[in-house]
Design a protein around this motif. Sequence first.
Motif, mmCIF file in Angstrom:
data_model
loop_
_atom_site.group_PDB
_atom_site.id
_atom_site.type_symbol
_atom_site.label_atom_id
_atom_site.label_comp_id
_atom_site.label_asym_id
_atom_site.label_seq_id
_atom_site.Cartn_x
_atom_site.Cartn_y
_atom_site.Cartn_z
ATOM 1 N N GLU A 66 0.815 -1.220 0.000
ATOM 2 C CA GLU A 66 0.000 0.000 0.000
ATOM 3 C C GLU A 66 0.844 1.265 0.000
ATOM 4 O OE1 GLU A 66 -2.817 -0.098 3.162
ATOM 5 O OE2 GLU A 66 -3.650 -2.010 2.494
ATOM 6 N N ARG A 67 1.937 1.259 0.727
ATOM 7 C CA ARG A 67 2.756 2.458 0.855
ATOM 8 C C ARG A 67 3.871 2.533 -0.186
ATOM 9 N NH1 ARG A 67 0.076 4.589 5.007
ATOM 10 N NH2 ARG A 67 0.084 3.498 6.974
ATOM 11 N N LYS A 68 3.976 1.515 -1.021
ATOM 12 C CA LYS A 68 5.025 1.439 -2.049
ATOM 13 C C LYS A 68 6.411 1.593 -1.419
ATOM 14 C CE LYS A 68 2.054 1.835 -5.652
ATOM 15 N NZ LYS A 68 0.865 1.304 -5.048
ATOM 16 N N ALA A 69 6.603 0.930 -0.295
ATOM 17 C CA ALA A 69 7.869 1.001 0.436
ATOM 18 C C ALA A 69 8.689 -0.258 0.157
ATOM 19 C CB ALA A 69 7.609 1.152 1.928
ATOM 20 N N TRP A 70 8.980 -0.485 -1.102
ATOM 21 C CA TRP A 70 9.703 -1.697 -1.486
ATOM 22 C C TRP A 70 11.139 -1.693 -0.995
ATOM 23 C CZ3 TRP A 70 6.351 -5.096 -2.324
ATOM 24 C CH2 TRP A 70 5.171 -4.798 -2.995
ATOM 25 N N TRP A 71 11.681 -0.544 -0.658
ATOM 26 C CA TRP A 71 13.039 -0.477 -0.148
ATOM 27 C C TRP A 71 13.144 -1.127 1.229
ATOM 28 C CZ3 TRP A 71 13.643 2.183 4.390
ATOM 29 C CH2 TRP A 71 12.591 3.026 4.747
ATOM 30 N N LEU A 72 12.017 -1.302 1.917
ATOM 31 C CA LEU A 72 12.029 -1.954 3.224
ATOM 32 C C LEU A 72 12.117 -3.475 3.126
ATOM 33 C CD1 LEU A 72 9.363 -0.007 5.293
ATOM 34 C CD2 LEU A 72 11.793 -0.159 5.747
ATOM 35 N N LEU A 73 11.804 -4.039 1.976
ATOM 36 C CA LEU A 73 11.781 -5.487 1.820
ATOM 37 C C LEU A 73 13.130 -6.139 2.122
ATOM 38 C CD1 LEU A 73 9.840 -7.750 1.143
ATOM 39 C CD2 LEU A 73 10.519 -7.520 -1.232
ATOM 40 N N PRO A 74 14.256 -5.642 1.620
ATOM 41 C CA PRO A 74 15.538 -6.272 1.987
ATOM 42 C C PRO A 74 15.836 -6.217 3.485
ATOM 43 C CG PRO A 74 15.835 -4.828 0.121
ATOM 44 C CD PRO A 74 14.451 -4.597 0.616
ATOM 45 N N ILE A 75 15.419 -5.141 4.127
ATOM 46 C CA ILE A 75 15.632 -5.012 5.568
ATOM 47 C C ILE A 75 14.816 -6.052 6.320
ATOM 48 C CG2 ILE A 75 15.345 -3.475 7.555
ATOM 49 C CD1 ILE A 75 15.828 -1.144 5.596
ATOM 50 N N VAL A 76 13.569 -6.221 5.931
ATOM 51 C CA VAL A 76 12.697 -7.206 6.572
ATOM 52 C C VAL A 76 13.233 -8.615 6.363
ATOM 53 C CG1 VAL A 76 10.379 -8.208 6.516
ATOM 54 C CG2 VAL A 76 10.663 -5.730 6.463
ATOM 55 N N VAL A 77 13.684 -8.915 5.157
ATOM 56 C CA VAL A 77 14.225 -10.246 4.862
ATOM 57 C C VAL A 77 15.496 -10.490 5.668
ATOM 58 C CG1 VAL A 77 15.282 -11.643 3.052
ATOM 59 C CG2 VAL A 77 13.174 -10.401 2.586
ATOM 60 N N LEU A 78 16.376 -9.514 5.727
ATOM 61 C CA LEU A 78 17.617 -9.664 6.475
ATOM 62 C C LEU A 78 17.354 -9.864 7.963
ATOM 63 C CD1 LEU A 78 20.713 -9.614 6.224
ATOM 64 C CD2 LEU A 78 20.594 -7.203 6.778
ATOM 65 N N LEU A 79 16.447 -9.090 8.534
ATOM 66 C CA LEU A 79 16.119 -9.251 9.947
ATOM 67 C C LEU A 79 15.486 -10.606 10.220
ATOM 68 C CD1 LEU A 79 14.793 -5.712 10.911
ATOM 69 C CD2 LEU A 79 16.906 -6.809 11.650
ATOM 70 N N SER A 80 14.666 -11.086 9.300
ATOM 71 C CA SER A 80 14.060 -12.407 9.463
ATOM 72 C C SER A 80 15.113 -13.504 9.420
ATOM 73 C CB SER A 80 13.024 -12.650 8.363
ATOM 74 O OG SER A 80 12.010 -11.700 8.432
ATOM 75 N N LEU A 81 16.048 -13.407 8.485
ATOM 76 C CA LEU A 81 17.109 -14.410 8.395
ATOM 77 C C LEU A 81 18.008 -14.394 9.633
ATOM 78 C CD1 LEU A 81 18.143 -14.152 4.649
ATOM 79 C CD2 LEU A 81 16.915 -16.008 5.785
ATOM 80 N N MET A 82 18.285 -13.209 10.152
ATOM 81 C CA MET A 82 19.090 -13.128 11.369
ATOM 82 C C MET A 82 18.345 -13.724 12.563
ATOM 83 S SD MET A 82 21.056 -9.501 11.035
ATOM 84 C CE MET A 82 21.864 -9.724 12.595
ATOM 85 N N GLY A 83 17.044 -13.518 12.616
ATOM 86 C CA GLY A 83 16.249 -14.120 13.686
ATOM 87 C C GLY A 83 16.253 -15.634 13.611
ATOM 88 N N VAL A 84 16.135 -16.169 12.395
ATOM 89 C CA VAL A 84 16.186 -17.625 12.215
ATOM 90 C C VAL A 84 17.566 -18.149 12.613
ATOM 91 C CG1 VAL A 84 16.180 -19.438 10.461
ATOM 92 C CG2 VAL A 84 14.373 -17.725 10.491
ATOM 93 N N LEU A 85 18.605 -17.428 12.266
ATOM 94 C CA LEU A 85 19.963 -17.840 12.622
ATOM 95 C C LEU A 85 20.165 -17.848 14.134
ATOM 96 C CD1 LEU A 85 22.743 -18.568 11.442
ATOM 97 C CD2 LEU A 85 23.308 -16.157 11.604
ATOM 98 N N ILE A 86 19.629 -16.875 14.826
ATOM 99 C CA ILE A 86 19.751 -16.821 16.283
ATOM 100 C C ILE A 86 19.003 -17.977 16.926
ATOM 101 C CG2 ILE A 86 19.061 -15.491 18.319
ATOM 102 C CD1 ILE A 86 19.756 -12.969 16.691
ATOM 103 N N VAL A 87 17.815 -18.245 16.446
ATOM 104 C CA VAL A 87 17.045 -19.359 17.004
ATOM 105 C C VAL A 87 17.723 -20.682 16.702
ATOM 106 C CG1 VAL A 87 14.857 -20.613 16.797
ATOM 107 C CG2 VAL A 87 14.847 -18.132 16.997
#
Length: 55
Positions: free
Chosen positions: A20-41
Amino acid sequence: MTAKKKSRTLLHDIWDFLRERKAWWLLPIVVLLSLMGVLIVASSVPYLAPFIYAL
C-alpha cells in the motif's frame, strides 16, 4: 451480530504495508532481519550450533 474477524498474520500485515505504501526499499531489511532471527534461534539448538559456528 457477531462479525467474524479474519485472523491476520504478521507477515500478511507487513506485506500489505509494503504494497500500500510502495515502500519496497524496506523489503531487503525485513528479509535480512528475518534471516538473522532464524539464525539466532537455530544457534540455540544444540545439534545445529556446530554447523552455524562454521559459517
